[in-house]
Motif scaffolding. Structure first.
Motif, mmCIF file in Angstrom:
data_model
loop_
_atom_site.group_PDB
_atom_site.id
_atom_site.type_symbol
_atom_site.label_atom_id
_atom_site.label_comp_id
_atom_site.label_asym_id
_atom_site.label_seq_id
_atom_site.Cartn_x
_atom_site.Cartn_y
_atom_site.Cartn_z
ATOM 1 N N ASN A 174 -8.146 -6.038 -0.057
ATOM 2 C CA ASN A 174 -8.681 -5.627 1.244
ATOM 3 C C ASN A 174 -7.551 -5.633 2.266
ATOM 4 O O ASN A 174 -6.427 -6.041 1.970
ATOM 5 C CB ASN A 174 -9.802 -6.577 1.698
ATOM 6 N N ALA A 175 -7.857 -5.159 3.456
ATOM 7 C CA ALA A 175 -6.877 -5.201 4.541
ATOM 8 C C ALA A 175 -6.889 -6.591 5.162
ATOM 9 O O ALA A 175 -7.900 -7.015 5.724
ATOM 10 C CB ALA A 175 -7.220 -4.155 5.592
ATOM 11 N N TRP A 197 -6.924 -0.817 9.187
ATOM 12 C CA TRP A 197 -5.783 -0.112 8.599
ATOM 13 C C TRP A 197 -4.881 -1.094 7.861
ATOM 14 O O TRP A 197 -4.716 -2.226 8.277
ATOM 15 C CB TRP A 197 -5.007 0.594 9.713
ATOM 16 N N PHE A 198 -4.335 -0.646 6.739
ATOM 17 C CA PHE A 198 -3.383 -1.478 6.005
ATOM 18 C C PHE A 198 -2.341 -0.580 5.365
ATOM 19 O O PHE A 198 -2.676 0.333 4.601
ATOM 20 C CB PHE A 198 -4.108 -2.299 4.942
ATOM 21 N N ASP A 199 -1.087 -0.817 5.681
ATOM 22 C CA ASP A 199 0.033 -0.090 5.087
ATOM 23 C C ASP A 199 0.447 -0.841 3.825
ATOM 24 O O ASP A 199 1.163 -1.843 3.893
ATOM 25 C CB ASP A 199 1.173 -0.025 6.112
ATOM 26 N N ILE A 200 -0.025 -0.358 2.668
ATOM 27 C CA ILE A 200 0.195 -1.096 1.423
ATOM 28 C C ILE A 200 1.671 -1.153 1.053
ATOM 29 O O ILE A 200 2.135 -2.126 0.451
ATOM 30 C CB ILE A 200 -0.636 -0.487 0.270
ATOM 31 N N ARG A 327 -8.248 -13.648 7.247
ATOM 32 C CA ARG A 327 -8.928 -13.290 6.004
ATOM 33 C C ARG A 327 -8.008 -12.410 5.172
ATOM 34 O O ARG A 327 -7.364 -11.504 5.699
ATOM 35 C CB ARG A 327 -10.233 -12.520 6.268
ATOM 36 N N PHE A 328 -7.940 -12.685 3.877
ATOM 37 C CA PHE A 328 -7.196 -11.820 2.953
ATOM 38 C C PHE A 328 -7.755 -12.008 1.548
ATOM 39 O O PHE A 328 -8.474 -12.960 1.261
ATOM 40 C CB PHE A 328 -5.688 -12.127 2.992
ATOM 41 N N GLY A 329 -7.414 -11.070 0.673
ATOM 42 C CA GLY A 329 -7.822 -11.164 -0.729
ATOM 43 C C GLY A 329 -6.684 -10.727 -1.624
ATOM 44 O O GLY A 329 -6.187 -9.602 -1.511
ATOM 45 N N LEU A 330 -6.239 -11.605 -2.516
ATOM 46 C CA LEU A 330 -5.127 -11.311 -3.409
ATOM 47 C C LEU A 330 -5.501 -11.620 -4.854
ATOM 48 O O LEU A 330 -6.172 -12.612 -5.128
ATOM 49 C CB LEU A 330 -3.898 -12.153 -3.032
#
Length: 352
Positions: A174-175, A197-200, A327-330
């Motif tokens: 997720n972003a 928005w997320f710049d992968i 918040r993040f998901g890895l």
């Protein structure tokens, strides 16, 4: 009379169809068209995987299925790496992330074994790839197999392609972002584009940026460090769990069997890759991690003023000591030590 003729014709048609298509398959029949449903079969190096077995095309079981050869698709030459054993860690019993909560319990369930990178399950033709595929060169390979049953034996050359590739060491699901909470009354402060928005490629959202490195030879650990926008590291104890009613939302500690808080990091020891274990995918909120940094550590926070990525993104600073909620998901796909460094668009209080 016309209806009688029509009925008679339909009955004859059914008889003809049954005599051709409803014919009983001969016992011991081996079709020329046995195949796999996947072509190519994608193999991530070092990642355990089982692929569905053969499509028998009316061939009659029981089968005895074996590997005839694995050949480089470009040269046609046998790839010997598929037939060499190497040492990997295997589970003697099923790993349970809910109960296997110490290294002693985990080690009691696993052992070192010499194994091949690739095996075929004899009765079904399922393809099983082990962590030993880490020693296979990337590329495409043709699989040749032999299928036997009660009456015969057939070779199936190039039945599918094995596409061996380097896996993603880790993935964002997720972003990642942070939001702000007023400490005096608990109300949230939301700014534009904090989650949109997320710049992968740069692992960057509007408010957070990640840097992740892996040491393949290190122990299975995630070392989590969080920095402010000036590169000042927050102490490990600043990374608190986020309240959720009468309990707390998940952090990496939820998934790890051991967590150690240090002066500048939080270290999570894990049993196996993939981490978090796939068990957590089906649980509430999946593998998302939620942290709270209280206002005693926060001097100010930035928010987006002009938003036109990637051409123009400018920020303004809100000079208040907010509570910061991350918040993040890895997902980590291979074993080893990962250094996860999170850089926030916020300023740490001096001396904290």
């Amino acid at each position: 009379m016309k209806n009688i003729y029509k009925l008679t014709f339909n009955i004859l048609l059914v008889v003809i169809l049954c005599s051709t298509s409803c014919k009983e398959v001969e016992v011991g029949y081996l079709s020329e068209n046995i195949r796999y449903g996947s072509n190519p079969v994608v193999v991530d190096k070092g990642v355990f995987k089982i692929v569905t077995g053969i499509i028998p095309d009316n061939s009659t079981p029981p089968f005895k299925i074996s590997i005839l050869d694995v050949r480089n698709k470009q040269t046609g030459v046998r790839e010997e790496a598929f037939f060499k054993e190497s040492e990997i860690t295997v589970w003697k019993e099923r790993y349970d992330p809910k109960t296997d909560t110490t290294l002693a319990l985990i080690d009691a369930k696993r052992e070192k074994q010499m194994t091949l990178p690739f095996q075929i399950i004899e009765k079904s033709g399922q393809l099983m790839f082990t962590q030993a595929t880490d020693n296979i060169p990337t590329g495409e390979y043709l699989l040749d197999i032999v299928v036997e049953n009660s009456k015969g034996r057939k070779e199936y050359k190039s039945i599918t392609t094995l596409q061996v590739k380097d896996p993603l060491h880790f993935e964002h699901i997720n972003a990642p972002y942070y939001t702000l909470v007023k400490p005096e009354d608990g109300t949230g402060v939301r700014y534009p584009h904090d989650v949109d928005w997320f710049d992968i490629n740069n692992q960057q959202s509007a408010t957070t940026r990640f840097e992740i490195t892996r040491d393949a030879q290190g122990p299975n650990q995630i070392i989590l460090k969080v920095y402010d926008k000036h590169g000042k590291v927050f102490p490990g104890k600043a990374l608190q769990r986020r309240p959720d009613g009468t309990g707390f939302l998940k952090t990496m500690q939820t998934f790890a069997y051991k967590t150690t808080v240090t002066e500048d990091a939080v270290i999570h020891d894990y049993a196996q890759a993939r981490f978090p274990d796939v068990y957590w995918d089906s649980q509430t909120n999946g593998i998302l991690c939620y942290y709270r940094i209280y206002d005693e550590y926060i001097e100010s926070a930035d928010y987006v003023d002009v938003w036109n990525p990637p051409y123009e993104v400018t920020y303004k600073t809100d000079p208040r000591p907010y509570i910061l909620q991350m918040r993040f998901g890895l997902k980590f796909n291979l074993p080893g030590t990962y250094l996860v460094e999170i850089h926030l668009r916020a300023t740490k209080k001096p001396g904290k």
